[in-house]
Write an enzyme that holds these catalytic residues in place. Structure first.
Site, mmCIF file in Angstrom:
data_model
loop_
_atom_site.group_PDB
_atom_site.id
_atom_site.type_symbol
_atom_site.label_atom_id
_atom_site.label_comp_id
_atom_site.label_asym_id
_atom_site.label_seq_id
_atom_site.Cartn_x
_atom_site.Cartn_y
_atom_site.Cartn_z
ATOM 1 N N PRO A 2 17.727 28.820 -57.569
ATOM 2 C CA PRO A 2 18.413 30.079 -57.256
ATOM 3 C C PRO A 2 18.254 31.081 -58.397
ATOM 4 O O PRO A 2 18.426 30.731 -59.563
ATOM 5 C CB PRO A 2 19.873 29.644 -57.087
ATOM 6 C CG PRO A 2 19.792 28.208 -56.685
ATOM 7 C CD PRO A 2 18.610 27.659 -57.438
ATOM 8 N N GLU A 3 17.916 32.308 -58.054
ATOM 9 C CA GLU A 3 17.770 33.370 -59.042
ATOM 10 C C GLU A 3 18.979 34.301 -58.939
ATOM 11 O O GLU A 3 19.966 33.979 -58.287
ATOM 12 C CB GLU A 3 16.437 34.086 -58.828
ATOM 13 C CG GLU A 3 15.251 33.132 -58.945
ATOM 14 C CD GLU A 3 13.899 33.788 -58.758
ATOM 15 O OE1 GLU A 3 13.785 35.017 -58.932
ATOM 16 O OE2 GLU A 3 12.939 33.062 -58.435
ATOM 17 N N LYS A 59 22.295 33.779 -64.441
ATOM 18 C CA LYS A 59 22.353 32.848 -63.313
ATOM 19 C C LYS A 59 23.568 31.924 -63.409
ATOM 20 O O LYS A 59 23.629 30.897 -62.737
ATOM 21 C CB LYS A 59 21.067 32.021 -63.250
ATOM 22 C CG LYS A 59 19.804 32.862 -63.069
ATOM 23 C CD LYS A 59 18.559 31.986 -63.088
ATOM 24 C CE LYS A 59 17.290 32.832 -63.077
ATOM 25 N NZ LYS A 59 16.066 31.998 -63.118
ATOM 26 N N HIS A 91 26.076 13.269 -52.849
ATOM 27 C CA HIS A 91 25.706 14.189 -53.932
ATOM 28 C C HIS A 91 26.777 15.246 -54.208
ATOM 29 O O HIS A 91 26.499 16.216 -54.920
ATOM 30 C CB HIS A 91 24.359 14.876 -53.668
ATOM 31 C CG HIS A 91 23.228 13.922 -53.421
ATOM 32 N ND1 HIS A 91 22.885 12.919 -54.304
ATOM 33 C CD2 HIS A 91 22.370 13.808 -52.368
ATOM 34 C CE1 HIS A 91 21.861 12.234 -53.822
ATOM 35 N NE2 HIS A 91 21.530 12.745 -52.648
ATOM 36 N N ARG A 110 19.761 17.014 -57.062
ATOM 37 C CA ARG A 110 18.860 16.757 -58.195
ATOM 38 C C ARG A 110 19.576 16.790 -59.545
ATOM 39 O O ARG A 110 19.000 16.441 -60.568
ATOM 40 C CB ARG A 110 17.694 17.758 -58.175
ATOM 41 C CG ARG A 110 16.830 17.626 -56.918
ATOM 42 C CD ARG A 110 15.616 18.521 -56.950
ATOM 43 N NE ARG A 110 14.667 18.112 -57.982
ATOM 44 C CZ ARG A 110 13.521 18.747 -58.231
ATOM 45 N NH1 ARG A 110 13.189 19.824 -57.512
ATOM 46 N NH2 ARG A 110 12.701 18.336 -59.176
ATOM 47 N N LYS A 151 4.589 41.530 -77.571
ATOM 48 C CA LYS A 151 4.507 40.264 -76.834
ATOM 49 C C LYS A 151 3.110 40.104 -76.237
ATOM 50 O O LYS A 151 2.680 40.915 -75.428
ATOM 51 C CB LYS A 151 5.568 40.212 -75.734
ATOM 52 C CG LYS A 151 6.981 39.977 -76.250
ATOM 53 C CD LYS A 151 7.949 39.722 -75.099
ATOM 54 C CE LYS A 151 9.335 39.399 -75.618
ATOM 55 N NZ LYS A 151 9.377 38.084 -76.310
ATOM 56 N N ARG A 260 4.609 28.224 -63.821
ATOM 57 C CA ARG A 260 5.098 28.555 -62.479
ATOM 58 C C ARG A 260 4.000 29.214 -61.652
ATOM 59 O O ARG A 260 3.209 30.003 -62.168
ATOM 60 C CB ARG A 260 6.305 29.517 -62.572
ATOM 61 C CG ARG A 260 7.439 29.047 -63.467
ATOM 62 C CD ARG A 260 8.062 27.748 -62.979
ATOM 63 N NE ARG A 260 8.668 27.897 -61.676
ATOM 64 C CZ ARG A 260 9.904 28.370 -61.471
ATOM 65 N NH1 ARG A 260 10.648 28.753 -62.502
ATOM 66 N NH2 ARG A 260 10.391 28.446 -60.249
#
Length: 270
Positions: A2-3, A59, A91, A110, A151, A260
């Site tokens: 989830p973002e 988050k 869970h 998880r 960067k 990613r």
């Protein structure tokens, strides 16, 4: 994972459920840890306190009482829901019991989430060094441009650095870069001020649209009500490897950046 939009959707759902500021009567831990040990003794000091507000930082969810807050990160598969008597599921790791026979359950197959205690957010190790919130006014083109100077990493990797800006994860970094017409492999330091301002605008727009749509329900994400979000139906590049670009028809490319999967159109994004 989830973002920001998904966590904000959960926050708003919990805020509605807990709007009457119920008293926290019991914290029932079904295990001693998630990704990290749960500080049960510290969290138990909040029992007997009213829940005064629910905030989001990056988050993280913060469930505030006058004596401190419970901090929750959903990890990869975490969800919060109202659990009526008899609604115990595999869970389920945490039950929060409130006055008025209200019970919240945290389920996380998880166990990559976390549940922690916070008294001062500015001093908490998980919160102290976070960057700006992307939907706040302080996050603008000049600020992003300044943070990216020097960067050498790919721009998409830099956008996922929580010290640069919080909450812009894999999905929304890919989508925002496509909307702004900027290739994800561009060295972050080479982003011009003009394009930084354009990118900030697209980040804000896409995050806001996703929140309005209830987030993106991929993997296990669900709102506090149990409903799914549907922003995933609006993805323009994410998860569309080798499909035709929705703008020009050229095949969407994918590449692993920063560990990613990243998706983009080499014709539309320069």
């Amino acid at each position: 994972m989830p973002e920001l939009p998904e966590v904000e959707v959960v926050r708003r759902g919990l805020e509605t459920i807990l709007k009457d500021q119920p008293i926290l009567e019991k914290v029932e831990l079904m295990r001693k840890d998630l990704r990290e040990p749960i500080p049960a003794k510290k969290i138990s000091t909040l029992v007997g306190q009213p829940l005064t507000s629910i905030e989001r930082r990056a988050k993280y969810l913060l469930l505030w009482t006058p004596k401190g807050a419970m901090l929750s990160h959903l990890g990869m598969t975490g969800t919060w829901r109202v659990a009526v008597p008899g609604d115990e599921r595999l869970h389920d790791h945490i039950y929060l019991h409130f006055s008025g026979d209200l019970r919240l359950a945290y389920r996380d197959p998880r166990r990559f989430g976390c549940f922690d205690f916070v008294q001062d957010p500015l001093k908490h190790p998980k919160l102290a060094d976070l960057g700006p919130e992307p939907l706040e006014a302080e996050f603008n083109g000049p600020l992003l441009w300044e943070k990216l100077r020097g960067k050498d990493v790919a721009l998409k990797v830099a956008l996922m650095d929580q010290k640069v800006v919080v909450g812009v994860g894999n999905i929304y970094a890919s989508e925002a870069l496509f909307a702004a017409g900027i290739k994800p492999t561009l060295p972050a330091r080479k982003l011009s001020l003009e394009r930084a301002s354009l990118l900030v605008g697209e980040i804000k727009k896409i995050l806001s649209q996703s929140i309005k749509a209830g987030g993106s329900s991929i993997s296990d994400f669900a709102q506090a009500s149990g409903e799914s979000g549907y922003f995933q139906t609006s993805f323009r590049v994410y998860g569309r490897d080798k499909e035709p670009c929705v703008t020009c028809g050229q095949q969407v490319k994918s590449k692993v950046l920063g560990g990613r999967n990243t998706f983009w159109c080499s014709r539309c994004q320069k």
